[in-house]
Motif scaffolding. Structure first.
Motif, PDB file in Angstrom:
ATOM      1  N   ASP A  95     -39.243 -19.743  54.739  1.00  0.00           N
ATOM      2  CA  ASP A  95     -38.039 -19.984  53.972  1.00  0.00           C
ATOM      3  C   ASP A  95     -38.198 -21.196  52.782  1.00  0.00           C
ATOM      4  OD1 ASP A  95     -38.244 -22.041  55.863  1.00  0.00           O
ATOM      5  OD2 ASP A  95     -36.012 -21.961  56.505  1.00  0.00           O
ATOM      6  N   MET A  96     -39.473 -21.468  53.046  1.00  0.00           N
ATOM      7  CA  MET A  96     -40.046 -22.632  51.992  1.00  0.00           C
ATOM      8  C   MET A  96     -41.257 -22.169  51.334  1.00  0.00           C
ATOM      9  SD  MET A  96     -39.732 -26.346  54.293  1.00  0.00           S
ATOM     10  CE  MET A  96     -40.260 -25.509  56.014  1.00  0.00           C
ATOM     11  N   LEU A  97     -41.326 -22.457  49.953  1.00  0.00           N
ATOM     12  CA  LEU A  97     -42.399 -22.131  49.272  1.00  0.00           C
ATOM     13  C   LEU A  97     -42.971 -23.311  48.354  1.00  0.00           C
ATOM     14  CD1 LEU A  97     -41.554 -18.672  47.594  1.00  0.00           C
ATOM     15  CD2 LEU A  97     -42.911 -19.168  49.600  1.00  0.00           C
ATOM     16  N   VAL A  98     -44.441 -23.467  48.407  1.00  0.00           N
ATOM     17  CA  VAL A  98     -45.128 -24.475  47.664  1.00  0.00           C
ATOM     18  C   VAL A  98     -45.742 -23.301  46.282  1.00  0.00           C
ATOM     19  CG1 VAL A  98     -46.866 -26.066  47.134  1.00  0.00           C
ATOM     20  CG2 VAL A  98     -45.614 -26.175  49.273  1.00  0.00           C
ATOM     21  N   VAL A  99     -45.390 -23.673  45.237  1.00  0.00           N
ATOM     22  CA  VAL A  99     -45.836 -22.863  44.124  1.00  0.00           C
ATOM     23  C   VAL A  99     -46.692 -23.559  42.850  1.00  0.00           C
ATOM     24  CG1 VAL A  99     -45.082 -21.533  42.016  1.00  0.00           C
ATOM     25  CG2 VAL A  99     -43.862 -21.391  44.183  1.00  0.00           C
ATOM     26  N   MET A 100     -47.910 -23.243  42.907  1.00  0.00           N
ATOM     27  CA  MET A 100     -48.934 -24.028  42.002  1.00  0.00           C
ATOM     28  C   MET A 100     -48.590 -23.078  40.604  1.00  0.00           C
ATOM     29  SD  MET A 100     -51.829 -25.329  43.746  1.00  0.00           S
ATOM     30  CE  MET A 100     -52.367 -24.150  45.220  1.00  0.00           C
ATOM     31  N   GLY A 101     -48.299 -23.729  39.720  1.00  0.00           N
ATOM     32  CA  GLY A 101     -48.217 -23.003  38.596  1.00  0.00           C
ATOM     33  C   GLY A 101     -47.499 -23.717  37.143  1.00  0.00           C
ATOM     34  N   GLY A 102     -47.132 -22.900  36.213  1.00  0.00           N
ATOM     35  CA  GLY A 102     -46.367 -23.549  35.087  1.00  0.00           C
ATOM     36  C   GLY A 102     -45.172 -23.254  34.880  1.00  0.00           C
ATOM     37  N   ASP A 103     -44.676 -23.789  33.709  1.00  0.00           N
ATOM     38  CA  ASP A 103     -42.982 -23.899  33.770  1.00  0.00           C
ATOM     39  C   ASP A 103     -42.532 -22.222  33.858  1.00  0.00           C
ATOM     40  OD1 ASP A 103     -44.208 -23.088  31.245  1.00  0.00           O
ATOM     41  OD2 ASP A 103     -42.975 -24.535  30.086  1.00  0.00           O
ATOM     42  N   GLY A 104     -43.130 -21.224  33.451  1.00  0.00           N
ATOM     43  CA  GLY A 104     -42.722 -19.899  33.220  1.00  0.00           C
ATOM     44  C   GLY A 104     -42.448 -19.487  34.942  1.00  0.00           C
ATOM     45  N   SER A 105     -43.464 -19.928  35.758  1.00  0.00           N
ATOM     46  CA  SER A 105     -43.303 -19.638  37.102  1.00  0.00           C
ATOM     47  C   SER A 105     -42.038 -20.322  37.772  1.00  0.00           C
ATOM     48  CB  SER A 105     -44.601 -20.022  37.648  1.00  0.00           C
ATOM     49  OG  SER A 105     -45.897 -19.526  37.019  1.00  0.00           O
ATOM     50  N   PHE A 106     -41.979 -21.603  37.307  1.00  0.00           N
ATOM     51  CA  PHE A 106     -40.833 -22.521  37.962  1.00  0.00           C
ATOM     52  C   PHE A 106     -39.547 -21.879  37.803  1.00  0.00           C
ATOM     53  CE2 PHE A 106     -44.112 -26.165  37.548  1.00  0.00           C
ATOM     54  CZ  PHE A 106     -44.817 -25.959  38.485  1.00  0.00           C
ATOM     55  N   ARG A 107     -39.405 -21.464  36.413  1.00  0.00           N
ATOM     56  CA  ARG A 107     -38.192 -20.657  36.055  1.00  0.00           C
ATOM     57  C   ARG A 107     -37.845 -19.557  36.787  1.00  0.00           C
ATOM     58  NH1 ARG A 107     -39.568 -20.466  30.621  1.00  0.00           N
ATOM     59  NH2 ARG A 107     -39.612 -22.429  29.928  1.00  0.00           N
ATOM     60  N   GLY A 108     -38.689 -18.681  37.257  1.00  0.00           N
ATOM     61  CA  GLY A 108     -38.654 -17.560  37.993  1.00  0.00           C
ATOM     62  C   GLY A 108     -38.523 -17.927  39.429  1.00  0.00           C
ATOM     63  N   MET A 109     -38.893 -19.117  39.856  1.00  0.00           N
ATOM     64  CA  MET A 109     -38.607 -19.409  41.161  1.00  0.00           C
ATOM     65  C   MET A 109     -37.064 -19.974  41.289  1.00  0.00           C
ATOM     66  SD  MET A 109     -41.114 -18.524  42.760  1.00  0.00           S
ATOM     67  CE  MET A 109     -40.464 -18.855  44.242  1.00  0.00           C
ATOM     68  N   GLU A 110     -36.767 -20.611  40.169  1.00  0.00           N
ATOM     69  CA  GLU A 110     -35.162 -21.092  40.253  1.00  0.00           C
ATOM     70  C   GLU A 110     -34.322 -20.154  40.307  1.00  0.00           C
ATOM     71  OE1 GLU A 110     -33.916 -22.920  36.501  1.00  0.00           O
ATOM     72  OE2 GLU A 110     -32.573 -24.343  37.709  1.00  0.00           O
ATOM     73  N   LYS A 119     -36.034 -22.108  49.466  1.00  0.00           N
ATOM     74  CA  LYS A 119     -36.474 -23.333  48.900  1.00  0.00           C
ATOM     75  C   LYS A 119     -37.973 -23.390  48.433  1.00  0.00           C
ATOM     76  CE  LYS A 119     -34.968 -25.112  53.028  1.00  0.00           C
ATOM     77  NZ  LYS A 119     -34.889 -25.792  54.177  1.00  0.00           N
ATOM     78  N   PHE A 120     -38.233 -23.987  47.306  1.00  0.00           N
ATOM     79  CA  PHE A 120     -39.434 -24.190  46.855  1.00  0.00           C
ATOM     80  C   PHE A 120     -39.732 -25.520  46.058  1.00  0.00           C
ATOM     81  CE2 PHE A 120     -39.113 -24.200  42.122  1.00  0.00           C
ATOM     82  CZ  PHE A 120     -37.839 -23.804  41.865  1.00  0.00           C
ATOM     83  N   CYS A 121     -40.945 -25.732  46.038  1.00  0.00           N
ATOM     84  CA  CYS A 121     -41.279 -27.212  45.302  1.00  0.00           C
ATOM     85  C   CYS A 121     -42.585 -26.600  44.554  1.00  0.00           C
ATOM     86  CB  CYS A 121     -41.655 -28.377  46.353  1.00  0.00           C
ATOM     87  SG  CYS A 121     -42.220 -29.610  45.096  1.00  0.00           S
ATOM     88  N   GLY A 122     -42.556 -26.985  43.048  1.00  0.00           N
ATOM     89  CA  GLY A 122     -43.558 -26.635  42.214  1.00  0.00           C
ATOM     90  C   GLY A 122     -44.553 -27.679  41.967  1.00  0.00           C
ATOM     91  N   ILE A 123     -45.651 -27.343  42.316  1.00  0.00           N
ATOM     92  CA  ILE A 123     -46.830 -28.546  41.705  1.00  0.00           C
ATOM     93  C   ILE A 123     -47.474 -27.992  40.370  1.00  0.00           C
ATOM     94  CG2 ILE A 123     -49.168 -29.242  42.198  1.00  0.00           C
ATOM     95  CD1 ILE A 123     -48.439 -28.621  45.141  1.00  0.00           C
ATOM     96  N   PRO A 124     -47.105 -28.717  39.134  1.00  0.00           N
ATOM     97  CA  PRO A 124     -47.665 -28.460  37.892  1.00  0.00           C
ATOM     98  C   PRO A 124     -49.111 -28.109  37.747  1.00  0.00           C
ATOM     99  CG  PRO A 124     -46.420 -30.563  37.851  1.00  0.00           C
ATOM    100  CD  PRO A 124     -46.790 -30.258  39.554  1.00  0.00           C
ATOM    101  N   SER A 125     -49.570 -27.085  37.321  1.00  0.00           N
ATOM    102  CA  SER A 125     -50.893 -26.544  37.491  1.00  0.00           C
ATOM    103  C   SER A 125     -51.283 -25.942  36.133  1.00  0.00           C
ATOM    104  CB  SER A 125     -51.140 -25.883  38.847  1.00  0.00           C
ATOM    105  OG  SER A 125     -50.589 -26.543  39.878  1.00  0.00           O
TER     106      SER A 125
END
Ligand code: F6P
Length: 319
Positions: A95-110, A119-125
């Motif tokens: 139920d928790m994700l760490v996502v390394m990616g860019g803004d497009g990926s973060f939008r999808g995760m939202e 739940k997720f936390c993005g790492i700008p990569s």
């Protein structure tokens, strides 16, 4: 014990492997069960997910790219596939994700969080360093070092032959890599998408420099400018009167042994991301600015285009 997973989305960067290693170590230290999602959001849909331990990350800290693969997923934009992704996570109790990616990926995760509460936390990569709200994205330092080594090498041959070299850097619509490389390699010309230019403005000065003994020119141009690099090279030949060559650095900028700075940033980004998820940061990106590390909302990170540092742009104008 809670289950947590990590994935890479979009262009890979050097620093992802050190981040994966630390993700496993820090999760276990925090009594979390770590999982890898292979091939990005595509792997999330295809259930390419595996529980991992120390042996899965041994020896990867020195390697560029990402051991778990990445993808630019079109399917994840569709609700039906996000539903499948959620079912896959539920089956494994993640139920928790760490996502390394860019803004497009973060939008999808939202969107995914809003629909399914994962739940997720993005790492700008991204080597482009083009994410609003963070001064640093994982992988940028290694990419800049690769560019530096390439420009230094090209300078040797440029000076030997009395040639102008047009060196094209990546960055999509962002001129960060070109700008920093220009300022730190002493090139004669830098063209980036953020700054309008007219090549005619350089003609008189460049010709004067040749008269005064200049043997070669180095021009660093970002891939997102209005002209093709070959057109800039043709301008050197036709207007400046110097033989020219184009060198498109391309994907070598994305690979290579992660720099010390990227290894350290990978470590810190992962620490913050996991701690944030454990402390109710349910849908955020961990950013790095002059104030240190800060969690920012997806809206903040994705609603604006990143602007280049005005001080650096001033340096461009006087260089
Ligand atoms: O976003 C990172 C980046 O390397 C950009 O600088 C470049 O424009 C793009 O990805 C290249 O994408 P691909 O690897 O899909 O060719």
């Amino acid at each position: 014990m809670s289950n947590i997973a990590i994935l890479c989305s979009g262009g890979d960067v050097s620093g992802m492997n050190p981040a994966l290693k630390h993700f496993v170590e820090y999760s276990l230290q925090k009594d979390l069960k770590p999982f890898f999602i292979y091939d990005g959001l595509e792997g999330l849909i295809d259930n390419n997910i595996k529980e991992v331990s120390y042996s899965d990350v041994s020896g990867i800290i020195t390697r560029g790219g990402t051991k778990i693969g990445s993808s630019r997923s079109k399917r994840f934009m569709l609700e039906e596939y996000r539903k499948i992704a959620k079912q896959n996570l539920d089956a494994l109790g993640i139920d928790m994700l760490v996502v390394m990616g860019g803004d497009g990926s973060f939008r999808g995760m939202e969107i995914f969080y809003k629909e399914h509460g994962v739940k997720f936390c993005g790492i700008p990569s991204t080597i482009d360093n083009d994410i609003h709200g963070t001064d640093y994205c994982l992988g940028v330092d290694t990419a800049l070092n690769i560019i530096k080594t390439s420009i230094d090498a090209i300078r040797d041959t440029a000076s030997s032959f009395k040639r102008a070299f047009v060196i094209e850097t990546m960055g999509r619509d962002c001129g960060y890599l070109a700008l920093i490389s220009h300022l730190t390699s002493g090139s004669e010309l830098c063209l980036i998408p953020e700054v309008a230019y007219d090549l005619n403005d350089y003609e008189e000065d460049f010709k004067k420099q040749i008269k005064n003994g200049r043997r070669y020119f180095i021009a660093i141009v970002s891939e997102g400018i209005q002209q093709d690099s070959q057109e800039i090279a043709t301008w050197f030949e036709e207007k400046i009167g110097m033989e020219s060559r184009v060198s498109v650095l391309g994907h070598i900028q994305r690979g290579g042994n992660p720099s010390i700075y990227d290894r350290l940033m990978a470590y810190k980004f992962v620490n913050y991301a996991i701690d944030g998820l454990l402390h109710q940061k349910n849908e955020s990106v961990i950013c790095y600015t002059k104030n240190g590390f800060e969690f920012k909302s997806i809206k903040e990170v994705t609603s604006k285009t990143k602007e280049l540092d005005t001080q650096l742009l001033t340096c461009l104008k006087c260089s």
